[in-house]
Motif scaffolding. Structure first.
Motif, PDB file in Angstrom:
ATOM      1  N   GLU A  71      13.509 -12.159 -17.995  1.00 42.60           N
ATOM      2  CA  GLU A  71      14.251 -11.611 -19.132  1.00 42.60           C
ATOM      3  C   GLU A  71      14.016 -12.428 -20.398  1.00 42.60           C
ATOM      4  OE1 GLU A  71      16.073  -8.748 -19.283  1.00 42.60           O
ATOM      5  OE2 GLU A  71      15.267  -8.398 -17.275  1.00 42.60           O
ATOM      6  N   ARG A  72      13.902 -13.727 -20.204  1.00 47.94           N
ATOM      7  CA  ARG A  72      13.689 -14.640 -21.342  1.00 47.94           C
ATOM      8  C   ARG A  72      13.152 -15.952 -20.810  1.00 47.94           C
ATOM      9  NH1 ARG A  72      18.023 -15.040 -24.748  1.00 47.94           N
ATOM     10  NH2 ARG A  72      18.701 -13.015 -24.101  1.00 47.94           N
ATOM     11  N   GLY A  73      12.697 -16.789 -21.729  1.00 38.32           N
ATOM     12  CA  GLY A  73      12.197 -18.093 -21.335  1.00 38.32           C
ATOM     13  C   GLY A  73      11.581 -18.831 -22.488  1.00 38.32           C
ATOM     14  N   MET A  74      10.971 -19.945 -22.166  1.00 37.36           N
ATOM     15  CA  MET A  74      10.307 -20.757 -23.177  1.00 37.36           C
ATOM     16  C   MET A  74       9.263 -21.619 -22.518  1.00 37.36           C
ATOM     17  SD  MET A  74      11.439 -24.159 -22.788  1.00 37.36           S
ATOM     18  CE  MET A  74      11.482 -24.905 -24.353  1.00 37.36           C
ATOM     19  N   SER A  75       8.362 -22.125 -23.355  1.00 37.13           N
ATOM     20  CA  SER A  75       7.328 -23.025 -22.896  1.00 37.13           C
ATOM     21  C   SER A  75       7.157 -24.117 -23.938  1.00 37.13           C
ATOM     22  CB  SER A  75       6.003 -22.282 -22.698  1.00 37.13           C
ATOM     23  OG  SER A  75       4.995 -23.170 -22.253  1.00 37.13           O
ATOM     24  N   ALA A  76       7.126 -25.345 -23.482  1.00 38.10           N
ATOM     25  CA  ALA A  76       6.966 -26.483 -24.380  1.00 38.10           C
ATOM     26  C   ALA A  76       5.889 -27.405 -23.838  1.00 38.10           C
ATOM     27  CB  ALA A  76       8.268 -27.242 -24.532  1.00 38.10           C
ATOM     28  N   SER A  77       5.133 -27.987 -24.745  1.00 39.02           N
ATOM     29  CA  SER A  77       4.116 -28.965 -24.342  1.00 39.02           C
ATOM     30  C   SER A  77       3.938 -29.975 -25.437  1.00 39.02           C
ATOM     31  CB  SER A  77       2.796 -28.275 -24.032  1.00 39.02           C
ATOM     32  OG  SER A  77       2.309 -27.586 -25.146  1.00 39.02           O
TER      33      SER A  77
END
Length: 77
Positions: A71-77
């Motif tokens: 439904e939703r999310g995020m990605s960080a690097s």
């Protein structure tokens, strides 16, 4: 250099899942569509850039892990 992308599903059919995405979770500016059969994505504004690729890859990873489009999310690097 840190990079972050947030995404949220806005619609889903039997063939596609559509997401809005961007670097501000309160103001999404872009959209992408995931083809469920091939797990490939297209971006509405035709800008194939790091932000789009990061969102697309994270969506595919979450789908592979959970067996459903998030439904939703995020990605960080």
């Amino acid at each position: 250099m840190a990079a972050i992308v947030y995404f949220r599903k806005i619609s889903e059919t039997g063939q596609r899942a559509e997401y809005e995405f961007g670097d501000d979770p309160d103001n999404f500016e872009r959209r992408l569509t995931m083809d469920k059969a091939s797990c490939t994505s297209t971006v509405q504004d035709e800008q194939v850039d790091h932000t789009f690729l990061k969102a697309s890859r994270k969506l595919n990873a979450l789908y592979a892990e959970r067996g459903e489009w998030p439904e939703r999310g995020m990605s960080a690097s």
